[in-house]
Design a protein around this motif. Structure first.
Motif, PDB file in Angstrom:
ATOM      1  N   GLU A 100       0.826  -1.202   0.000  1.00  0.00           N
ATOM      2  CA  GLU A 100       0.000   0.000   0.000  1.00  0.00           C
ATOM      3  C   GLU A 100       0.867   1.261   0.000  1.00  0.00           C
ATOM      4  O   GLU A 100       0.563   2.230  -0.706  1.00  0.00           O
ATOM      5  N   ALA A 101       1.925   1.263   0.792  1.00  0.00           N
ATOM      6  CA  ALA A 101       2.822   2.421   0.801  1.00  0.00           C
ATOM      7  C   ALA A 101       3.444   2.625  -0.578  1.00  0.00           C
ATOM      8  O   ALA A 101       3.572   3.761  -1.060  1.00  0.00           O
ATOM      9  N   GLY A 146       2.648   5.787  -2.936  1.00  0.00           N
ATOM     10  CA  GLY A 146       3.798   6.676  -3.044  1.00  0.00           C
ATOM     11  C   GLY A 146       4.096   7.452  -1.778  1.00  0.00           C
ATOM     12  O   GLY A 146       4.497   8.621  -1.830  1.00  0.00           O
ATOM     13  N   VAL A 147       3.908   6.796  -0.614  1.00  0.00           N
ATOM     14  CA  VAL A 147       4.131   7.472   0.672  1.00  0.00           C
ATOM     15  C   VAL A 147       5.058   6.642   1.546  1.00  0.00           C
ATOM     16  O   VAL A 147       5.334   5.482   1.254  1.00  0.00           O
ATOM     17  N   ASP A 148       5.533   7.258   2.621  1.00  0.00           N
ATOM     18  CA  ASP A 148       6.408   6.554   3.562  1.00  0.00           C
ATOM     19  C   ASP A 148       5.605   5.556   4.392  1.00  0.00           C
ATOM     20  O   ASP A 148       4.396   5.718   4.599  1.00  0.00           O
ATOM     21  N   LEU A 149       6.332   4.561   4.900  1.00  0.00           N
ATOM     22  CA  LEU A 149       5.751   3.573   5.817  1.00  0.00           C
ATOM     23  C   LEU A 149       6.327   3.821   7.204  1.00  0.00           C
ATOM     24  O   LEU A 149       7.547   3.742   7.407  1.00  0.00           O
ATOM     25  N   VAL A 150       5.465   4.128   8.151  1.00  0.00           N
ATOM     26  CA  VAL A 150       5.877   4.355   9.537  1.00  0.00           C
ATOM     27  C   VAL A 150       5.662   3.066  10.321  1.00  0.00           C
ATOM     28  O   VAL A 150       4.589   2.463  10.259  1.00  0.00           O
ATOM     29  N   VAL A 151       6.709   2.648  11.059  1.00  0.00           N
ATOM     30  CA  VAL A 151       6.630   1.412  11.835  1.00  0.00           C
ATOM     31  C   VAL A 151       6.938   1.728  13.300  1.00  0.00           C
ATOM     32  O   VAL A 151       8.109   1.785  13.700  1.00  0.00           O
ATOM     33  N   PRO A 152       5.915   1.973  14.121  1.00  0.00           N
ATOM     34  CA  PRO A 152       6.163   2.171  15.549  1.00  0.00           C
ATOM     35  C   PRO A 152       6.723   0.894  16.169  1.00  0.00           C
ATOM     36  O   PRO A 152       6.363  -0.220  15.774  1.00  0.00           O
ATOM     37  N   ALA A 194       0.835   5.798  21.506  1.00  0.00           N
ATOM     38  CA  ALA A 194       1.809   6.082  20.457  1.00  0.00           C
ATOM     39  C   ALA A 194       1.247   5.733  19.078  1.00  0.00           C
ATOM     40  O   ALA A 194       1.466   6.461  18.098  1.00  0.00           O
ATOM     41  N   LEU A 195       0.513   4.622  18.995  1.00  0.00           N
ATOM     42  CA  LEU A 195      -0.079   4.246  17.712  1.00  0.00           C
ATOM     43  C   LEU A 195      -1.130   5.260  17.274  1.00  0.00           C
ATOM     44  O   LEU A 195      -1.223   5.587  16.084  1.00  0.00           O
ATOM     45  N   LEU A 196      -1.915   5.768  18.206  1.00  0.00           N
ATOM     46  CA  LEU A 196      -2.905   6.780  17.858  1.00  0.00           C
ATOM     47  C   LEU A 196      -2.225   8.061  17.390  1.00  0.00           C
ATOM     48  O   LEU A 196      -2.716   8.731  16.471  1.00  0.00           O
ATOM     49  N   ARG A 197      -1.082   8.412  17.987  1.00  0.00           N
ATOM     50  CA  ARG A 197      -0.335   9.581  17.522  1.00  0.00           C
ATOM     51  C   ARG A 197       0.154   9.363  16.098  1.00  0.00           C
ATOM     52  O   ARG A 197       0.087  10.263  15.255  1.00  0.00           O
ATOM     53  N   ALA A 198       0.687   8.174  15.830  1.00  0.00           N
ATOM     54  CA  ALA A 198       1.157   7.874  14.474  1.00  0.00           C
ATOM     55  C   ALA A 198       0.002   7.913  13.477  1.00  0.00           C
ATOM     56  O   ALA A 198       0.149   8.386  12.343  1.00  0.00           O
ATOM     57  N   ALA A 199      -1.161   7.424  13.894  1.00  0.00           N
ATOM     58  CA  ALA A 199      -2.322   7.390  13.007  1.00  0.00           C
ATOM     59  C   ALA A 199      -2.850   8.786  12.695  1.00  0.00           C
ATOM     60  O   ALA A 199      -3.523   8.980  11.673  1.00  0.00           O
ATOM     61  N   ALA A 200      -2.566   9.758  13.562  1.00  0.00           N
ATOM     62  CA  ALA A 200      -3.073  11.115  13.359  1.00  0.00           C
ATOM     63  C   ALA A 200      -2.566  11.721  12.065  1.00  0.00           C
ATOM     64  O   ALA A 200      -3.232  12.567  11.458  1.00  0.00           O
ATOM     65  N   ASP A 201      -1.373  11.310  11.607  1.00  0.00           N
ATOM     66  CA  ASP A 201      -0.792  11.845  10.381  1.00  0.00           C
ATOM     67  C   ASP A 201      -0.838  10.834   9.236  1.00  0.00           C
ATOM     68  O   ASP A 201      -0.143  11.001   8.231  1.00  0.00           O
ATOM     69  N   ALA A 202      -1.637   9.796   9.387  1.00  0.00           N
ATOM     70  CA  ALA A 202      -1.640   8.707   8.411  1.00  0.00           C
ATOM     71  C   ALA A 202      -2.911   8.726   7.570  1.00  0.00           C
ATOM     72  O   ALA A 202      -3.933   9.299   7.953  1.00  0.00           O
ATOM     73  N   GLN A 203      -2.845   8.078   6.402  1.00  0.00           N
ATOM     74  CA  GLN A 203      -4.046   7.821   5.610  1.00  0.00           C
ATOM     75  C   GLN A 203      -4.540   6.402   5.796  1.00  0.00           C
ATOM     76  O   GLN A 203      -5.683   6.092   5.470  1.00  0.00           O
ATOM     77  N   LEU A 204      -3.666   5.537   6.350  1.00  0.00           N
ATOM     78  CA  LEU A 204      -4.037   4.143   6.550  1.00  0.00           C
ATOM     79  C   LEU A 204      -3.178   3.534   7.638  1.00  0.00           C
ATOM     80  O   LEU A 204      -1.962   3.766   7.677  1.00  0.00           O
ATOM     81  N   VAL A 205      -3.800   2.750   8.518  1.00  0.00           N
ATOM     82  CA  VAL A 205      -3.077   1.955   9.505  1.00  0.00           C
ATOM     83  C   VAL A 205      -3.371   0.488   9.220  1.00  0.00           C
ATOM     84  O   VAL A 205      -4.521   0.116   8.961  1.00  0.00           O
ATOM     85  N   VAL A 206      -2.342  -0.334   9.254  1.00  0.00           N
ATOM     86  CA  VAL A 206      -2.489  -1.763   8.980  1.00  0.00           C
ATOM     87  C   VAL A 206      -2.211  -2.545  10.253  1.00  0.00           C
ATOM     88  O   VAL A 206      -1.161  -2.362  10.892  1.00  0.00           O
ATOM     89  N   VAL A 207      -3.141  -3.405  10.632  1.00  0.00           N
ATOM     90  CA  VAL A 207      -2.949  -4.285  11.783  1.00  0.00           C
ATOM     91  C   VAL A 207      -3.172  -5.721  11.325  1.00  0.00           C
ATOM     92  O   VAL A 207      -3.902  -5.973  10.363  1.00  0.00           O
ATOM     93  N   GLY A 208      -2.536  -6.651  12.007  1.00  0.00           N
ATOM     94  CA  GLY A 208      -2.683  -8.059  11.665  1.00  0.00           C
ATOM     95  C   GLY A 208      -3.393  -8.828  12.757  1.00  0.00           C
ATOM     96  O   GLY A 208      -3.452  -8.392  13.913  1.00  0.00           O
TER      97      GLY A 208
END
Length: 260
Positions: free
Chosen positions: A163-164, A168-174, A214-228
């Motif tokens: 998806e990243a 065409g965007v960065d992938l953030v991995v907390p 921390a995950l909610l903070r990361a999600a604040a600037d994201a268009q998509l969060v992926v969880v397994g």
């Protein structure tokens, strides 16, 4: 992606947002969009023919046909040339969506999801990812790979990398304090190092902090969060994942584990 994108249609504001997101996903992957409307049945049976539930074509049929027609119009505003099909099925929404998603590439639900939605029935091992739409669409934010997926779920991690790359965007991995950024990116045996080699165009940004906050903070600037999911039974995401499904300000993709 080869199978259709499936979305449950009920006419609610969250459903309308889900239809738009599903149309965008189907269009960019070049697959069919399938609209599904669920009618509750005490017996819980599932039928694919509208005549079973409304043989005389009365007001209920007209209302449902109106919902599906409006959903198709909304989808075509997003993707005018999209192939769209629709079905009316008897059963609870999650059961119906699960039935329709058997051959799908992606299932889409409008969020936020209330407790007790039966999410676990949608995320059995080997099934397609489920996208829960939340907040306003943002095509500029990052993709976030939640910590549990980064360490334990190859399928979720690959979904996030793909998806990243496509967006065409960065992938953030907390990550937690117990795992250094160097180990996360280059450590042996992990999904992230192997997928960095497969997707060299994706910039991976480790971010310290694996807690729910921390995950909610990361999600604040994201268009998509992926969880397994985790375990051989495809159990629902852990506490952090459930928090994201309820409180994230962006869409959340839940990616089931592969079949055991």
């Amino acid at each position: 992606m080869n199978g259709p994108v499936v979305v449950e249609v009920d006419g609610s504001p969250s459903s309308r947002s889900a239809v738009e997101a599903a149309a965008w996903e189907a269009d960019r992957h070049g697959v069919e969009l399938r609209l599904a409307h669920a009618l509750a049945s005490p017996a819980g049976d599932v039928f694919s023919e509208a005549a079973v539930w409304d043989p005389d074509g009365g007001r209920l049929r007209d209302r449902v046909k109106g919902l599906l027609a409006e959903a198709e119009r909304r989808a075509r505003r997003i993707a005018p040339h999209l192939a769209v099909t629709s079905d009316v099925l008897i059963g609870e929404p999650v059961t119906v969506l699960g039935s329709e998603a058997e051959d799908a590439s992606l299932a889409v639900l409008g969020g936020p999801l209330p407790r007790g939605t039966g999410m676990g029935r949608l995320i059995a091992p080997g099934r397609c990812p489920v996208l829960v739409t939340r907040g306003r669409p943002d095509r500029t934010g990052t993709v976030v790979l939640a910590g549990e997926a980064a360490s334990g779920s190859w399928r979720a991690a690959e979904f996030a990398f793909a998806e990243a790359s496509a967006r065409g965007v960065d992938l953030v991995v907390p990550h937690s304090r117990a795992v250094s950024a160097t180990r996360l990116l280059d450590g042996p045996g992990g999904a992230v190092p192997a997928l960095r080699r497969k997707y060299p165009e994706v910039t991976v940004r480790p971010q310290r902090g694996g807690t729910r906050r921390a995950l909610l903070r990361a999600a604040a600037d994201a268009q998509l969060v992926v969880v397994g999911t985790y375990g051989r039974q495809g159990l629902p995401p852990g506490s952090a994942g459930r928090t994201l499904l309820r409180r994230a300000h962006c869409s959340v993709a839940v990616v089931p584990a592969g079949r055991a």
